[in-house]
Design an enzyme around this catalytic site. Structure first.
Site, PDB file in Angstrom:
ATOM      1  N   HIS A 142       0.831  -1.206   0.000  1.00  0.00           N
ATOM      2  CA  HIS A 142       0.000   0.000   0.000  1.00  0.00           C
ATOM      3  C   HIS A 142       0.867   1.259   0.000  1.00  0.00           C
ATOM      4  O   HIS A 142       0.563   2.238  -0.696  1.00  0.00           O
ATOM      5  CB  HIS A 142      -0.926   0.002   1.223  1.00  0.00           C
ATOM      6  CG  HIS A 142      -2.169  -0.805   1.042  1.00  0.00           C
ATOM      7  ND1 HIS A 142      -2.188  -2.175   1.180  1.00  0.00           N
ATOM      8  CD2 HIS A 142      -3.442  -0.436   0.716  1.00  0.00           C
ATOM      9  CE1 HIS A 142      -3.419  -2.614   0.967  1.00  0.00           C
ATOM     10  NE2 HIS A 142      -4.196  -1.591   0.693  1.00  0.00           N
ATOM     11  N   GLU A 143       1.931   1.234   0.771  1.00  0.00           N
ATOM     12  CA  GLU A 143       2.833   2.388   0.811  1.00  0.00           C
ATOM     13  C   GLU A 143       3.540   2.591  -0.525  1.00  0.00           C
ATOM     14  O   GLU A 143       3.684   3.727  -0.998  1.00  0.00           O
ATOM     15  CB  GLU A 143       3.859   2.190   1.931  1.00  0.00           C
ATOM     16  CG  GLU A 143       4.810   3.359   2.122  1.00  0.00           C
ATOM     17  CD  GLU A 143       4.123   4.601   2.647  1.00  0.00           C
ATOM     18  OE1 GLU A 143       4.654   5.704   2.419  1.00  0.00           O
ATOM     19  OE2 GLU A 143       3.051   4.475   3.284  1.00  0.00           O
TER      20      GLU A 143
END
Length: 495
Positions: A421-422
């Protein structure tokens, strides 16, 4: 009069006995408590009397035993209340029936209310959608990302060559594992390097990173599955009666065709063959494509007309007044929720089903009823089934088989998810503040909190309301504001 009435009933009963109508006699004699007999008659003749008038009912009944039984069952003395029942909206019965009508009412109200708000917004602020929303001259500068996207095809080809050499026994197993680690790691680092070196649009970078993560997950599954198939094949060669030979569903055969199909199929878990549908429904595909275009346009309209003005006119949520930040987050939560739901519908329902139909991919359980999730981990198990199946198959259960505790395995699953996600957000934005990473890892304590509340209160609505509030109303708008202001501050420093 009572005597004549009694005599009439006696005469009727005796005449029925003379005609040997035992079934009707049975229903008449059981009349004071004949709930089951009346119900059977009601079911048997329900369709016949559905639209008949009460005063003409006897004329529409078929002749014979059924007519007599029906006439008796619907006398004024027939009991109207036969068993204990709950009101449809009571807590004990509300989830035991369909609420399609209320759902349709909610849709009508939602459309009416939001139509009024859209008209009011257009009258007050005008048309805020920019002319370069779908395409701009800056998009022409993103050709390095386009080339990088096309070059991702090299990594599946390299993985196929490694597996083919392993099948021919030209490589030892440690060498095969080493090459797969090199291939999968390079498939992620190469796009990250290209995006960071190029001043591309954020949307283009997010698209490339999402595709990169999909390729990485598929390559890991391809290597892990083939490794397991080789192990099963070797154990079968040593002993035909081994337990592993009983659970092996596929023969170990490295096929380029199966890899090519896997790379474009709507799944992240590799297997040599998949369940297939019989044909392609072209009309159905056309309707889904039309829906995809419509909902994508709705999503773009909400982003440009509502979300962009809100975030541009807001302050950094961690640097301003607390009440102001809460007001901005709550005001942003509604349009953000609409965009999120449209994104889910477009991606997980429309696009994946279109792709599955074109490829005749049979297993189309791309999501479950995550909107009914009672706990946080229940949501993550149902929201994205392709990723969930990958995590369970290639990360969670391998950890358990190697003696890793269940709690640590859960934390590891969320850790891997947080990293990706990052990457998908921070790399295209050129900002590494770890907001997305922190947001995903904060789900871990929520898993234990919602599980505890669910066990304590035994109420499915408690955990569901906590999930909707924290994840949709609070979490996503907060992350959006944080990343937007960080991006704007970065551009201000660069300018």
């Amino acid at each position: 009069m009572p005597h004549s009435a009694a005599a009439t009933e006696t005469t009727t009963a005796s005449s029925l006995d003379n005609n040997h109508n035992s079934d009707i006699n049975f229903s008449i004699r059981r009349r004071p408590g004949a709930a089951s007999a009346n119900d059977d008659v009601l079911k048997k003749n329900g369709e016949i009397f559905k639209g008949a008038e009460s005063d003409r009912m006897d004329a529409t009944v078929k002749e014979g035993d059924d007519a007599v039984a029906f006439e008796y069952a619907y006398r004024p003395s027939s009991p109207a209340h036969r068993r204990v029942k709950e009101s449809p909206l009571s807590s004990d019965a509300i989830f035991k029936q369909s609420h399609a009508g209320l759902f349709n009412l909610c849709i009508v109200i939602l459309v009416a209310v939001n139509s009024r708000l859209i008209i009011e917004n257009l009258m007050k602020y005008g048309w805020l959608i920019r002319g370069n929303f779908w395409f701009s001259s800056r998009s022409l500068r993103d050709w390095p990302l386009m080339l990088c996207c096309l070059s991702l095809l090299v990594f599946p080809l390299a993985a196929y060559v490694v597996e083919k050499l392993a099948q021919w026994k030209r490589m030892s197993e440690p060498v095969v594992v080493f090459f797969h680690i090199i291939i999968t790691t390079t498939s992620v680092l190469y796009p990250v390097f290209v995006i960071l070196r190029c001043d591309s649009a954020v949307l283009s970078g997010v698209t490339l990173m999402l595709l990169t993560c999909v390729v990485w997950l598929k390559l890991v599954s391809y290597a892990h599955t083939n490794h397991d198939l080789r192990s099963l094949a070797q154990s079968t060669d040593k002993s035909d009666a081994s337990p592993s030979s009983l659970i092996m569903e596929y023969n170990y055969d490295v096929s380029f065709r199966s890899l090519a199909y896997f790379m474009v199929a709507p799944t992240l878990c590799y297997q040599p063959s998949y369940p297939r549908s019989e044909c392609i429904r072209k009309g159905w595909v056309a309707r889904q494509v039309l829906k995809l275009i419509i909902f994508t346009g709705v999503m773009g309209f909400i982003v440009e007309q509502y979300i962009n003005p809100l975030v541009r006119n807001s302050q950094h949520p961690l640097k301003g007044d607390l009440l102001y930040a809460i007001e901005r987050i709550l005001k942003l939560s509604v349009p953000n929720l609409y965009v999120w739901l449209c994104m889910f519908y477009c991606l997980f329902h429309l696009w994946l089903n279109i792709l599955a139909e074109l490829l005749r991919f049979g297993d189309r359980e791309f999501y479950k009823d995550w909107w009914n999730a009672q706990t946080t981990d229940g949501y993550w198990r149902m929201w994205n089934m392709p990723v969930h199946k990958w995590m369970v198959r290639h990360l969670y259960f391998p950890c358990l088989r190697n003696g890793i505790p269940k709690g640590f395995a859960i934390v590891l699953v969320f850790f891997v998810s947080a990293i990706f996600h990052e990457l998908c957000i921070a790399v295209p934005c050129h900002i590494f503040k770890l907001w997305a990473f922190i947001g995903i890892m904060s789900q871990v304590p929520l898993v234990f909190i919602t599980n505890y509340l669910q066990k304590k209160f035994q109420n499915s609505m408690v955990g569901n309301m906590i999930f909707w509030f924290i994840f949709s109303i609070l979490g996503q708008p907060m992350c959006l504001l944080l990343y937007y202001h960080d991006v704007m501050n970065r551009k201000g420093r660069m300018d």
